[in-house]
Motif scaffolding. Structure first.
Motif, PDB file in Angstrom:
ATOM      1  N   SER A   1       0.813  -1.221   0.000  1.00 21.90           N
ATOM      2  CA  SER A   1       0.000   0.000   0.000  1.00 21.90           C
ATOM      3  C   SER A   1       0.844   1.267   0.000  1.00 21.90           C
ATOM      4  O   SER A   1       0.318   2.359   0.177  1.00 21.90           O
ATOM      5  CB  SER A   1      -0.932   0.001   1.213  1.00 21.90           C
ATOM      6  OG  SER A   1      -0.190  -0.037   2.413  1.00 21.90           O
ATOM      7  N   THR A   2       2.170   1.131  -0.206  1.00 19.35           N
ATOM      8  CA  THR A   2       3.045   2.307  -0.189  1.00 19.35           C
ATOM      9  C   THR A   2       3.841   2.399  -1.489  1.00 19.35           C
ATOM     10  O   THR A   2       3.827   1.477  -2.314  1.00 19.35           O
ATOM     11  CB  THR A   2       4.024   2.268   0.992  1.00 19.35           C
ATOM     12  OG1 THR A   2       5.108   1.367   0.689  1.00 19.35           O
ATOM     13  CG2 THR A   2       3.332   1.827   2.271  1.00 19.35           C
ATOM     14  N   ASP A   3       4.578   3.495  -1.614  1.00 18.88           N
ATOM     15  CA  ASP A   3       5.393   3.700  -2.818  1.00 18.88           C
ATOM     16  C   ASP A   3       6.853   3.310  -2.609  1.00 18.88           C
ATOM     17  O   ASP A   3       7.696   3.566  -3.453  1.00 18.88           O
ATOM     18  CB  ASP A   3       5.315   5.162  -3.275  1.00 18.88           C
ATOM     19  CG  ASP A   3       5.799   6.139  -2.194  1.00 18.88           C
ATOM     20  OD1 ASP A   3       6.232   5.674  -1.119  1.00 18.88           O
ATOM     21  OD2 ASP A   3       5.739   7.362  -2.429  1.00 18.88           O
ATOM     22  N   THR A   4       7.146   2.661  -1.464  1.00 19.13           N
ATOM     23  CA  THR A   4       8.513   2.238  -1.158  1.00 19.13           C
ATOM     24  C   THR A   4       8.522   0.758  -0.801  1.00 19.13           C
ATOM     25  O   THR A   4       7.902   0.350   0.190  1.00 19.13           O
ATOM     26  CB  THR A   4       9.093   3.054   0.013  1.00 19.13           C
ATOM     27  OG1 THR A   4       9.071   4.443  -0.324  1.00 19.13           O
ATOM     28  CG2 THR A   4      10.520   2.634   0.309  1.00 19.13           C
ATOM     29  N   LEU A   5       9.216  -0.054  -1.604  1.00 20.37           N
ATOM     30  CA  LEU A   5       9.261  -1.500  -1.399  1.00 20.37           C
ATOM     31  C   LEU A   5      10.609  -1.906  -0.812  1.00 20.37           C
ATOM     32  O   LEU A   5      11.659  -1.595  -1.375  1.00 20.37           O
ATOM     33  CB  LEU A   5       9.048  -2.231  -2.731  1.00 20.37           C
ATOM     34  CG  LEU A   5       7.740  -1.922  -3.467  1.00 20.37           C
ATOM     35  CD1 LEU A   5       7.735  -2.612  -4.834  1.00 20.37           C
ATOM     36  CD2 LEU A   5       6.539  -2.367  -2.640  1.00 20.37           C
ATOM     37  N   VAL A   6      10.546  -2.589   0.317  1.00 16.61           N
ATOM     38  CA  VAL A   6      11.754  -3.095   0.974  1.00 16.61           C
ATOM     39  C   VAL A   6      11.658  -4.613   0.980  1.00 16.61           C
ATOM     40  O   VAL A   6      10.938  -5.203   1.790  1.00 16.61           O
ATOM     41  CB  VAL A   6      11.893  -2.563   2.416  1.00 16.61           C
ATOM     42  CG1 VAL A   6      13.179  -3.083   3.052  1.00 16.61           C
ATOM     43  CG2 VAL A   6      11.860  -1.040   2.432  1.00 16.61           C
ATOM     44  N   PHE A   7      12.346  -5.265   0.052  1.00 17.29           N
ATOM     45  CA  PHE A   7      12.336  -6.722  -0.018  1.00 17.29           C
ATOM     46  C   PHE A   7      13.450  -7.260   0.872  1.00 17.29           C
ATOM     47  O   PHE A   7      14.621  -6.893   0.711  1.00 17.29           O
ATOM     48  CB  PHE A   7      12.569  -7.193  -1.461  1.00 17.29           C
ATOM     49  CG  PHE A   7      11.486  -6.794  -2.423  1.00 17.29           C
ATOM     50  CD1 PHE A   7      10.317  -7.530  -2.536  1.00 17.29           C
ATOM     51  CD2 PHE A   7      11.645  -5.662  -3.220  1.00 17.29           C
ATOM     52  CE1 PHE A   7       9.323  -7.154  -3.425  1.00 17.29           C
ATOM     53  CE2 PHE A   7      10.655  -5.275  -4.112  1.00 17.29           C
ATOM     54  CZ  PHE A   7       9.488  -6.023  -4.207  1.00 17.29           C
ATOM     55  N   ILE A   8      13.090  -8.129   1.806  1.00 18.57           N
ATOM     56  CA  ILE A   8      14.109  -8.721   2.686  1.00 18.57           C
ATOM     57  C   ILE A   8      13.750 -10.189   2.897  1.00 18.57           C
ATOM     58  O   ILE A   8      12.595 -10.536   3.133  1.00 18.57           O
ATOM     59  CB  ILE A   8      14.213  -7.960   4.033  1.00 18.57           C
ATOM     60  CG1 ILE A   8      15.364  -8.507   4.875  1.00 18.57           C
ATOM     61  CG2 ILE A   8      12.898  -7.986   4.800  1.00 18.57           C
ATOM     62  CD1 ILE A   8      15.742  -7.608   6.046  1.00 18.57           C
ATOM     63  N   ASN A   9      14.732 -11.062   2.762  1.00 21.86           N
ATOM     64  CA  ASN A   9      14.480 -12.489   2.874  1.00 21.86           C
ATOM     65  C   ASN A   9      14.054 -12.885   4.284  1.00 21.86           C
ATOM     66  O   ASN A   9      14.413 -12.220   5.260  1.00 21.86           O
ATOM     67  CB  ASN A   9      15.716 -13.289   2.459  1.00 21.86           C
ATOM     68  CG  ASN A   9      15.875 -13.337   0.946  1.00 21.86           C
ATOM     69  OD1 ASN A   9      15.017 -12.867   0.198  1.00 21.86           O
ATOM     70  ND2 ASN A   9      16.976 -13.914   0.495  1.00 21.86           N
ATOM     71  N   GLY A  10      13.334 -13.982   4.367  1.00 20.57           N
ATOM     72  CA  GLY A  10      12.785 -14.424   5.644  1.00 20.57           C
ATOM     73  C   GLY A  10      13.824 -14.826   6.658  1.00 20.57           C
ATOM     74  O   GLY A  10      13.541 -14.878   7.864  1.00 20.57           O
ATOM     75  N   ASP A  11      15.039 -15.127   6.201  1.00 15.32           N
ATOM     76  CA  ASP A  11      16.096 -15.508   7.140  1.00 15.32           C
ATOM     77  C   ASP A  11      17.140 -14.405   7.298  1.00 15.32           C
ATOM     78  O   ASP A  11      18.246 -14.656   7.774  1.00 15.32           O
ATOM     79  CB  ASP A  11      16.767 -16.811   6.694  1.00 15.32           C
ATOM     80  CG  ASP A  11      17.309 -16.737   5.274  1.00 15.32           C
ATOM     81  OD1 ASP A  11      17.054 -15.718   4.583  1.00 15.32           O
ATOM     82  OD2 ASP A  11      17.992 -17.689   4.840  1.00 15.32           O
ATOM     83  N   SER A  12      16.789 -13.184   6.902  1.00 13.82           N
ATOM     84  CA  SER A  12      17.679 -12.035   7.055  1.00 13.82           C
ATOM     85  C   SER A  12      17.017 -10.969   7.919  1.00 13.82           C
ATOM     86  O   SER A  12      15.791 -10.828   7.887  1.00 13.82           O
ATOM     87  CB  SER A  12      18.027 -11.431   5.691  1.00 13.82           C
ATOM     88  OG  SER A  12      18.758 -12.338   4.896  1.00 13.82           O
ATOM     89  N   ILE A  13      17.811 -10.215   8.663  1.00 10.85           N
ATOM     90  CA  ILE A  13      17.300  -9.093   9.456  1.00 10.85           C
ATOM     91  C   ILE A  13      18.309  -7.947   9.404  1.00 10.85           C
ATOM     92  O   ILE A  13      19.496  -8.178   9.159  1.00 10.85           O
ATOM     93  CB  ILE A  13      17.034  -9.471  10.937  1.00 10.85           C
ATOM     94  CG1 ILE A  13      18.318  -9.976  11.600  1.00 10.85           C
ATOM     95  CG2 ILE A  13      15.899 -10.470  11.064  1.00 10.85           C
ATOM     96  CD1 ILE A  13      18.193 -10.173  13.103  1.00 10.85           C
ATOM     97  N   PRO A  14      17.867  -6.708   9.634  1.00 12.22           N
ATOM     98  CA  PRO A  14      18.799  -5.583   9.653  1.00 12.22           C
ATOM     99  C   PRO A  14      19.838  -5.722  10.762  1.00 12.22           C
ATOM    100  O   PRO A  14      19.548  -6.225  11.845  1.00 12.22           O
ATOM    101  CB  PRO A  14      17.885  -4.377   9.913  1.00 12.22           C
ATOM    102  CG  PRO A  14      16.534  -4.807   9.427  1.00 12.22           C
ATOM    103  CD  PRO A  14      16.460  -6.266   9.760  1.00 12.22           C
ATOM    104  N   VAL A  15      21.049  -5.260  10.491  1.00 13.80           N
ATOM    105  CA  VAL A  15      22.110  -5.251  11.502  1.00 13.80           C
ATOM    106  C   VAL A  15      21.771  -4.255  12.607  1.00 13.80           C
ATOM    107  O   VAL A  15      21.904  -4.546  13.792  1.00 13.80           O
ATOM    108  CB  VAL A  15      23.467  -4.897  10.852  1.00 13.80           C
ATOM    109  CG1 VAL A  15      24.528  -4.630  11.918  1.00 13.80           C
ATOM    110  CG2 VAL A  15      23.922  -6.026   9.923  1.00 13.80           C
ATOM    111  N   ASP A  16      21.303  -3.084  12.205  1.00 11.16           N
ATOM    112  CA  ASP A  16      20.915  -2.028  13.149  1.00 11.16           C
ATOM    113  C   ASP A  16      19.564  -1.493  12.678  1.00 11.16           C
ATOM    114  O   ASP A  16      19.490  -0.751  11.703  1.00 11.16           O
ATOM    115  CB  ASP A  16      21.970  -0.918  13.161  1.00 11.16           C
ATOM    116  CG  ASP A  16      21.675   0.193  14.158  1.00 11.16           C
ATOM    117  OD1 ASP A  16      20.494   0.522  14.355  1.00 11.16           O
ATOM    118  OD2 ASP A  16      22.629   0.751  14.725  1.00 11.16           O
ATOM    119  N   ALA A  17      18.493  -1.900  13.349  1.00  6.90           N
ATOM    120  CA  ALA A  17      17.148  -1.566  12.901  1.00  6.90           C
ATOM    121  C   ALA A  17      16.909  -0.063  12.823  1.00  6.90           C
ATOM    122  O   ALA A  17      16.311   0.438  11.856  1.00  6.90           O
ATOM    123  CB  ALA A  17      16.112  -2.208  13.818  1.00  6.90           C
TER     124      ALA A  17
END
Length: 274
Positions: free
Chosen positions: A109-125
């Motif tokens: 529903s937004t104009d910004t897509l952040v694709f991230i794999n299910g087994d990955s997470i940000p280092v510093d949220a």
């Protein structure tokens, strides 16, 4: 294909079931969409989705979309507890990860897509979402870019010295390809303006492996990509443990070449290493 909603957000697509907090979420104006493709991730998905806690979600205003590739374990049930939207693949065939990401993008529903794999997470949220929000607003050093290639490293409890050497070299390689205009971004995390994603018709559903490279290769022809050194995600180096660096890189390279030349990958199925 059916669509179900999870915890926060109601959506107006066929076969939608309101989530537990649908009435609350109707008042939420999301700023970015986190699209997470998954397949048989019951061991990891709950812990990884809990990483995106309520405080983060309220502060940065992102929706979570889980796109399931037809899991037969408890992946979907667990995803429904935390995701705003859960898209479930129900056809009697193996879905490619490209399809999974595309289905997630369809309900964003937004104009910004952040694709991230299910087994990955940000280092510093905090830094991860702050930098992306800054970019979304057209500010900061990535302001002129239409897509971001994200830096990847290994989880601290798994990474070895040889992994650190590899990630340093590979991130430099990704940066170089974007600087020379070829386009490159690892599928562990790709951040794209939806307008640009739609302009290139998203991921190629038919590509089993190398779909991430293919997308950024096509984006580079019509828009600008920047490598974001200071936006970083963790991945597990377990694929390198199982197959070794030489074999893994060989297939990455082979798939990239056949994608460029023939619009298809050599690999017929990309094994999920768990």
């Amino acid at each position: 294909m059916t669509f179900e909603t999870g915890k926060y957000r109601d959506i107006t697509v066929p076969n939608t079931v309101p989530g537990k907090f649908a009435e609350i979420s109707k008042k939420t104006a999301f700023k970015m969409s986190l699209v997470i493709p998954v397949y048989h991730e019951e061991k990891l998905i709950e812990q990884n989705l809990q990483f995106y806690n309520d405080e983060l979600r309220k502060k940065f205003g992102f929706e979570i979309i889980v796109s399931d590739g037809g899991s037969t374990d408890n992946t979907v049930k667990l995803a429904e507890k935390y995701a705003d939207k859960v898209v479930v693949h129900t056809e009697d065939r193996r879905q490619t990860i490209a399809e999974g990401r595309n289905r997630g993008a369809e309900v964003a529903s937004t104009d910004t897509l952040v694709f991230i794999n299910g087994d990955s997470i940000p280092v510093d949220a905090e830094q991860f979402f702050t930098k992306i929000e800054e970019w979304r607003q057209g500010k900061g050093k990535y302001a002129k870019a239409d897509a971001l290639a994200i830096s990847v490293t290994g989880f601290p409890d798994e990474i070895l010295f040889k992994d650190k050497v590899f990630y340093t070299l590979h991130n430099t390689y990704v940066d170089l390809l974007n600087k020379v205009g070829m386009g490159m971004g690892r599928g562990e995390c790709q951040v794209i303006k939806k307008e640009v994603f739609d302009r290139v018709n998203g991921y190629n559903n038919d590509i089993v492996a190398g779909e991430d490279f293919d997308l950024y290769r096509r984006i580079a022809k019509v828009a600008k990509i920047k490598f974001a050194h200071d936006i970083q995600v963790y991945e597990s180096p377990r694929r390198f443990r199982k197959y070794g660096y030489l074999k893994t890189i060989f297939y990455w390279t082979l798939n990239s070449i056949t994608v460029m030349l023939f619009n298809k990958s050599v690999s017929k199925e990309w094994e999920a290493v768990r």
